[in-house]
Design a protein around this motif. Structure first.
Motif, mmCIF file in Angstrom:
data_model
loop_
_atom_site.group_PDB
_atom_site.id
_atom_site.type_symbol
_atom_site.label_atom_id
_atom_site.label_comp_id
_atom_site.label_asym_id
_atom_site.label_seq_id
_atom_site.Cartn_x
_atom_site.Cartn_y
_atom_site.Cartn_z
ATOM 1 N N GLU A 297 -2.446 -3.557 -10.597
ATOM 2 C CA GLU A 297 -2.448 -3.720 -9.145
ATOM 3 C C GLU A 297 -2.434 -5.181 -8.733
ATOM 4 O O GLU A 297 -2.118 -5.498 -7.583
ATOM 5 N N ASP A 298 -2.753 -6.071 -9.653
ATOM 6 C CA ASP A 298 -2.806 -7.497 -9.323
ATOM 7 C C ASP A 298 -1.540 -8.252 -9.718
ATOM 8 O O ASP A 298 -1.190 -9.248 -9.085
ATOM 9 N N SER A 299 -0.852 -7.810 -10.774
ATOM 10 C CA SER A 299 0.283 -8.587 -11.262
ATOM 11 C C SER A 299 1.099 -7.790 -12.265
ATOM 12 O O SER A 299 0.711 -6.695 -12.692
ATOM 13 N N ARG B 133 3.595 -6.517 -8.068
ATOM 14 C CA ARG B 133 2.279 -5.865 -8.092
ATOM 15 C C ARG B 133 2.441 -4.355 -8.082
ATOM 16 O O ARG B 133 3.419 -3.815 -7.559
#
Length: 463
Positions: free
Chosen positions: A291-293, A408
């Motif tokens: 979800e971040d990268s 993402r």
């Protein structure tokens, strides 16, 4: 007795010769002139015209044979305001089922494959699914297809796959199946020209038809009629008492960007298989999606896929802690188009995540009850997505809007009672899957429904 002079005889012959000569010259000229007059209406007759796109008037989906103890099939429609009856056919037996937008209808036509025909408003957005098994298993009912890929199949004792080919029409249909292995294409004469009689099916156990160790890929092509394809994959850890089976989703076309979303949690083996149907070697890079990268993990080398062959990459160690840390999928980028499947045998349960095409308009899936999440990634620009969850009766259980950004992933939790999940992106395309967990896990890719058809431009002309 009178005599005809030689001069008159010659004169008569010359007249007949002249007439023949004139006709020989004039007839071709008259023919050419007629052709020119026919073509004189303009260049439009000779020019090709693209087919015309029109609203879908009929559609057929085919649910594969049921797993033991789970004879039911589940049907729905997401057509705007659609309601009415569809024809449900199991072999020579016919019945009808009533559908309404947003509701899930249960039918029990038997354990064999089931063809469902929708007309007019019920054609666009027709959905079907089958569930079951000792561990959680789920598959969408595919439409008939001219070609399909299945990557990561097996033909051995511990890993075997069964290809089911279903003909929903009255006439005979024919399929050609190509098998790809690590050493290239495999010659299997029994898989060429597979004939399927009308309203019947053929099941091909690869372990019996083409026994071979290692991961394989299938490319199936319909050469006559209409056919629908499905693969039931199985894993049997001999001597350990662990065996599981689940359907392996197909892929319509290879791609240079494959997003493989929906990773089951737990301990076990995870194997990524890539298939290359081209004539040149392909280099592929694997990254993890959270979800971040989207990032490249340390120690993961580039994968080389041979021409007309497959390559596999064990991700057991790399994903063991990564899934617990929030990794939800894989991004596979390649120099030429490939297909991709992550086959997971985790905590005694088999599941598959495959590369899916981007969702541009909206996608829906019928899913089993139980804990579930919608996993999304691959947004091309900043946008959003709305996830709507409904019960079998059509009650809206939840409506969640989530932001989407390039690079993402996004995860939306879905109520356990939900059996119909719809995803609608705004201002961007996105790739998604629904992962259901309980007695194991099942991953259902989200795919745009077919909402229109193509009518060919046919005009009289001269060849």
């Amino acid at each position: 007795m009178s005599q005809t002079t030689p001069g008159r005889r010659l004169s008569g012959r010359r007249v007949r010769l002249d007439t023949t000569t004139v006709l020989a010259v004039l007839l071709p000229l008259v023919t050419v002139g007629a052709l020119l007059l026919v073509r004189g209406g303009g260049d439009s007759v000779a020019e090709p015209h693209p087919p015309t796109r029109t609203s879908l008037k009929s559609a057929t989906i085919v649910c594969p044979s049921a797993l033991p103890g789970s004879p039911a099939a589940y049907l729905s429609t997401v057509g705007d305001g659609a309601r009415g009856e569809v024809e449900v056919r199991a072999g020579s037996e016919k019945d009808t089922a009533r559908l309404q937008e947003g509701r899930v209808t249960t039918v029990r036509p038997g354990t064999g494959p089931v063809a469902v025909d929708g007309e007019d408003d019920l054609a666009a957005g027709l959905l079907g699914a089958r569930f079951g098994g000792a561990q959680l298993a789920s598959t969408a009912c595919p439409a008939t297809s001219p070609h399909q890929w299945f990557t990561g199949v097996g033909a051995a004792v511990r890993h075997d796959s069964v290809l089911e080919v279903v003909n929903p029409d009255a006439g005979r249909a024919v399929a050609d199946v190509t098998v790809y292995a690590g050493t290239g294409a495999v010659d299997v004469p029994r898989l060429r020209g597979v004939s399927v009689p009308g309203h019947s099916s053929v099941r091909l156990d690869l372990g019996a038809v083409a026994p071979r160790r290692g991961e394989l890929a299938l490319q199936v092509v319909t050469s006559r009629g209409r056919l629908a394809y499905s693969v039931l994959d199985s894993s049997d850890e001999l001597g350990r008492g662990q065996a599981s089976q689940d359907w392996l989703p197909g892929q319509a076309d290879p791609a240079t960007d494959n997003l493989v979303l929906g990773l089951a949690g737990g301990a076990g083996s995870r194997l990524l298989t890539l298939a290359n149907g081209g004539d040149d070697e392909v280099r592929a890079q694997v990254k993890f999606v959270s979800e971040d990268s989207v990032f490249a993990p340390e120690g993961l080398d580039e994968v080389r896929v041979p021409p007309q062959g497959v390559a596999r990459l064990s991700l057991t160690d790399a994903l063991q802690s990564a899934v617990a840390d929030g990794v939800v999928g894989l991004e596979v980028t390649s120099t030429q188009p490939v297909t991709a499947t992550l086959r997971s045998f985790v905590d005694g349960d088999l599941s598959h995540a495959v590369g899916a095409p981007p969702i541009r308009h909206g996608a829906s899936a019928i899913v089993p009850t139980g804990a579930k999440r919608v996993v999304l990634a691959g947004a091309r620009s900043v946008g959003a997505v709305t996830v709507v969850s409904r019960s079998a009766s059509g009650e809206e259980l939840d409506r969640t809007r989530a932001d989407l950004r390039p690079g993402r992933g996004a995860v939306v939790t879905v109520p356990p009672r939900a059996t119909l999940v719809s995803v609608v992106p705004q201002n961007t395309s996105v790739t998604g899957s629904v992962i259901v967990s309980g007695r194991g896990a099942a991953v259902v890719p989200l795919v745009d429904p077919v909402l229109s058809g193509l009518v060919p431009d046919v005009r009289p002309g001269l060849s």
